[in-house]
Design a protein around this motif. Structure first.
Motif, mmCIF file in Angstrom:
data_model
loop_
_atom_site.group_PDB
_atom_site.id
_atom_site.type_symbol
_atom_site.label_atom_id
_atom_site.label_comp_id
_atom_site.label_asym_id
_atom_site.label_seq_id
_atom_site.Cartn_x
_atom_site.Cartn_y
_atom_site.Cartn_z
ATOM 1 N N SER A 54 0.827 -1.213 0.000
ATOM 2 C CA SER A 54 0.000 0.000 0.000
ATOM 3 C C SER A 54 0.857 1.257 0.000
ATOM 4 O O SER A 54 0.454 2.297 -0.537
ATOM 5 C CB SER A 54 -0.923 0.007 1.216
ATOM 6 N N LEU A 58 0.535 4.243 -2.483
ATOM 7 C CA LEU A 58 0.355 5.591 -1.934
ATOM 8 C C LEU A 58 1.403 6.545 -2.471
ATOM 9 O O LEU A 58 1.107 7.700 -2.809
ATOM 10 C CB LEU A 58 0.417 5.530 -0.410
ATOM 11 N N THR A 94 -10.349 2.313 -3.040
ATOM 12 C CA THR A 94 -9.828 1.406 -2.022
ATOM 13 C C THR A 94 -10.577 0.080 -2.046
ATOM 14 O O THR A 94 -9.969 -0.997 -1.933
ATOM 15 C CB THR A 94 -9.901 2.050 -0.629
ATOM 16 N N ASN A 97 -9.197 -1.766 -4.942
ATOM 17 C CA ASN A 97 -7.880 -2.327 -4.621
ATOM 18 C C ASN A 97 -8.009 -3.608 -3.813
ATOM 19 O O ASN A 97 -7.233 -4.550 -3.993
ATOM 20 C CB ASN A 97 -7.051 -1.318 -3.830
ATOM 21 N N ASN A 256 -5.923 0.634 -11.228
ATOM 22 C CA ASN A 256 -5.194 0.386 -9.968
ATOM 23 C C ASN A 256 -4.542 -0.975 -9.896
ATOM 24 O O ASN A 256 -3.583 -1.182 -9.150
ATOM 25 C CB ASN A 256 -6.140 0.534 -8.770
ATOM 26 N N TYR A 263 1.730 -7.372 -3.901
ATOM 27 C CA TYR A 263 1.232 -8.316 -2.898
ATOM 28 C C TYR A 263 1.777 -9.715 -3.156
ATOM 29 O O TYR A 263 1.982 -10.486 -2.216
ATOM 30 C CB TYR A 263 -0.305 -8.311 -2.871
ATOM 31 N N ASP A 314 -3.594 -2.970 5.542
ATOM 32 C CA ASP A 314 -2.689 -2.364 4.575
ATOM 33 C C ASP A 314 -3.422 -1.371 3.674
ATOM 34 O O ASP A 314 -2.891 -0.294 3.367
ATOM 35 C CB ASP A 314 -2.031 -3.462 3.731
ATOM 36 N N LEU A 315 -4.643 -1.706 3.271
ATOM 37 C CA LEU A 315 -5.329 -0.879 2.287
ATOM 38 C C LEU A 315 -6.179 0.226 2.899
ATOM 39 O O LEU A 315 -6.219 1.340 2.373
ATOM 40 C CB LEU A 315 -6.188 -1.761 1.373
ATOM 41 N N TRP A 316 -6.872 -0.057 4.008
ATOM 42 C CA TRP A 316 -7.731 0.981 4.587
ATOM 43 C C TRP A 316 -6.978 1.875 5.564
ATOM 44 O O TRP A 316 -7.092 3.103 5.504
ATOM 45 C CB TRP A 316 -8.947 0.350 5.263
ATOM 46 N N PHE A 319 -3.295 2.903 3.102
ATOM 47 C CA PHE A 319 -3.516 3.506 1.783
ATOM 48 C C PHE A 319 -4.623 4.556 1.815
ATOM 49 O O PHE A 319 -4.409 5.706 1.396
ATOM 50 C CB PHE A 319 -3.855 2.421 0.761
#
Length: 506
Positions: A54, A58, A94, A97, A256, A263, A314-316, A319
């Motif tokens: 992420s 970012l 998000t 993603n 994206n 990952y 990792d994403l919320w 990122f």
């Protein structure tokens, strides 16, 4: 039909998924502790070993939407009516993603390879995906913006129109720096993570301090209120301008997927069983051309839930929150500069506008500080996009061409690094097409084009994953909203590109 596939897969060493690609191999999901080589995953271990992909995404997003397009739009039109587009875009992207990363974690296949399983097969989807991705990013607007900031940092002033070639040469020089960073790495993804820890962390820290010291709290409030207040777009703005902002807020809307390869290289889930791309200083292990998934057993279901929670963190947490903060700080700073200077940014001077005016108000030290931040921001984008252009082509070619795999003898670096030099030459030529921000606007709207079809491809793929990894029904609804939201902006861009006038203006 899906039930029959599940039953066969639980008793087999192969898992059929989609068309035109070999079945996935089958093996048990590893525990996260096994992959990251720690006794127990606590907060410190998650920060040190788990968070990473992420940050690369970012670092890419902050340099285009957050540093160029967001401040440019808000500097000209204000927060209300523009800010909500930023928030909606970040939320939708998000979620998107998450669905891209879901497939990678469950199969170890990167999206560009996974799309080859969607009917009618890889001969359509792999070339088409690469063309859509390259057409959006090969123009090099992010590189040109970095060169523009670096010129001002070196000379102490903004470049004159007759000095634009020097800006382009500096941009090309920064591309060579990216080549050296990847070449000197032991593991390419890990090096990109560490670089973005430093770059993103530094620029956010500096922006927070500068904004707290010089931006009035009323402007902070206007920025926050604009992000959460639904309102009609301001008079004079076109859907194409809003579409560029939407497309490059929090990465690249429908494209994206190009940054989700990391990952696999990080080892999330089944990615740990597929291999990763090493740098020149590392030992290259063979990367599997076909992914691996897991049988539906109670043990694997429990492990999947753990991996999915790590994806959410990792994403919320990293990122999404990082993208929102990264958008808020430059935009309130831009709004403050516009208010105090009485000037508004243009596509020609957005990369250096804030530094130029703050330098006039607070001295040369502030001028150089903000230029340094700008160069770091745009270089992080340059680092991620340039590497992704090479990585995705390499992954696609390696997975679909047995002849190439035989020639590479298990070492994709033999293709990756020479091809990176080819892409560098192409971008160097593309830099001469337009101004930096105009190039980024083209890229952003072409990213919205990807939102018209790739969410549907993900629905197809993820609905055929092992039962534990499949999305819930409401996840499909969110993917359809991605299509509608970003697709609307692409249609407007296409109409304006063809006719010369906007389809929708406000």
């Amino acid at each position: 039909m899906a039930k029959d596939v599940d039953e066969r897969a639980s008793q087999s060493t192969e898992y059929p998924l989609g068309v035109s690609r070999p079945p996935l191999a089958v093996a048990d999901l590893p525990e996260p502790e096994e992959v990251f080589k720690v006794r127990k995953l606590g907060v410190r271990q998650i920060i040190q070993f788990v968070i990473g992909p992420s940050l690369i995404a970012l670092g890419i997003s902050v340099g285009s939407g957050e540093w160029l397009l967001g401040p440019g739009a808000i500097g000209e039109f204000g927060f209300v009516g523009v800010g909500w587009v930023i928030t909606v875009s970040a939320i939708l992207q998000t979620f998107y993603n998450v669905e891209c990363a879901r497939y990678v974690t469950a199969t170890g296949e990167v999206p560009i390879v996974g799309f080859g399983r969607v009917p009618p097969g890889w001969k359509l989807w792999v070339p088409f995906s690469l063309i859509a991705f390259y057409f959006a990013f090969i123009f090099g607007g992010w590189a040109a913006g970095a060169g523009q900031g670096l010129f001002a940092l070196i000379t102490g002033r903004v470049h004159r129109p007759d000095e634009i070639e020097w800006v382009r040469l500096l941009a090309i020089g920064l591309l060579l720096v990216v080549f050296l960073i990847t070449a000197l790495a032991r593991k390419v993804s890990r090096t990109l993570e560490l670089a973005n820890w430093v770059i993103v962390g530094t620029l956010l820290a500096v922006l927070i301090v500068v904004c707290v010291l010089i931006v009035p709290w009323s402007t902070w409030w206007e920025g926050v209120r604009g992000l959460v207040t639904p309102a009609a777009p301001p008079e004079g703005i076109t859907a194409t301008t809003l579409g560029a902002l939407a497309g490059f807020t929090a990465l690249a809307s429908g494209l994206n997927w190009y940054a989700m390869n990391h990952y696999r290289d990080k080892g999330y889930g089944m990615g740990s069983k597929v291999g990763f791309l090493s740098g020149m200083r590392g030992k290259q292990e063979e990367i599997r051309s076909v992914g691996v998934t897991f049988p539906d057993t109670p043990e694997n279901t429990t492990r999947w839930r753990r991996w999915y929670k790590l994806l959410m963190i990792d994403l919320w947490l990293v990122f999404f929150c990082g993208a929102m903060i990264g958008m808020l700080l430059p935009t309130i700073l831009m709004a403050h500069v516009v208010t105090t200077s009485g000037d508004v940014p243009t596509t020609a001077n957005v990369p250096t506008f804030t530094a130029e005016h703050l330098g006039a108000d607070y001295g040369q030290g502030m001028f150089y500080l903000m230029l340094t931040v700008g160069v770091l921001v745009l270089f992080s984008t340059q680092l991620g996009i340039f590497e992704a252009l090479v990585r995705n082509f390499t992954d696609a070619a390696h997975a679909t061409s047995p002849r190439l795999r035989r020639r590479l003898e298990g070492d994709p670096r033999k293709f990756y690094y020479p091809y990176m030099l080819v892409v560098l030459v192409v971008i160097a030529a593309a830099l001469h097409l337009a101004l930096p921000v105009e190039l980024v606007q083209i890229s952003a709207n072409m990213s919205n084009f990807g939102a018209l079809m790739f969410p549907f491809a993900l629905m197809y793929l993820n609905s055929r994953l092992p039962k534990a990894a499949r999305p819930r029904p409401w996840h499909y609804v969110i993917l359809v909203l991605n299509v509608l939201f970003f697709g609307f902006f692409f249609v407007n861009f296409a109409y304006e590109f063809i006719t010369g006038g906007p389809l929708v203006s406000f």
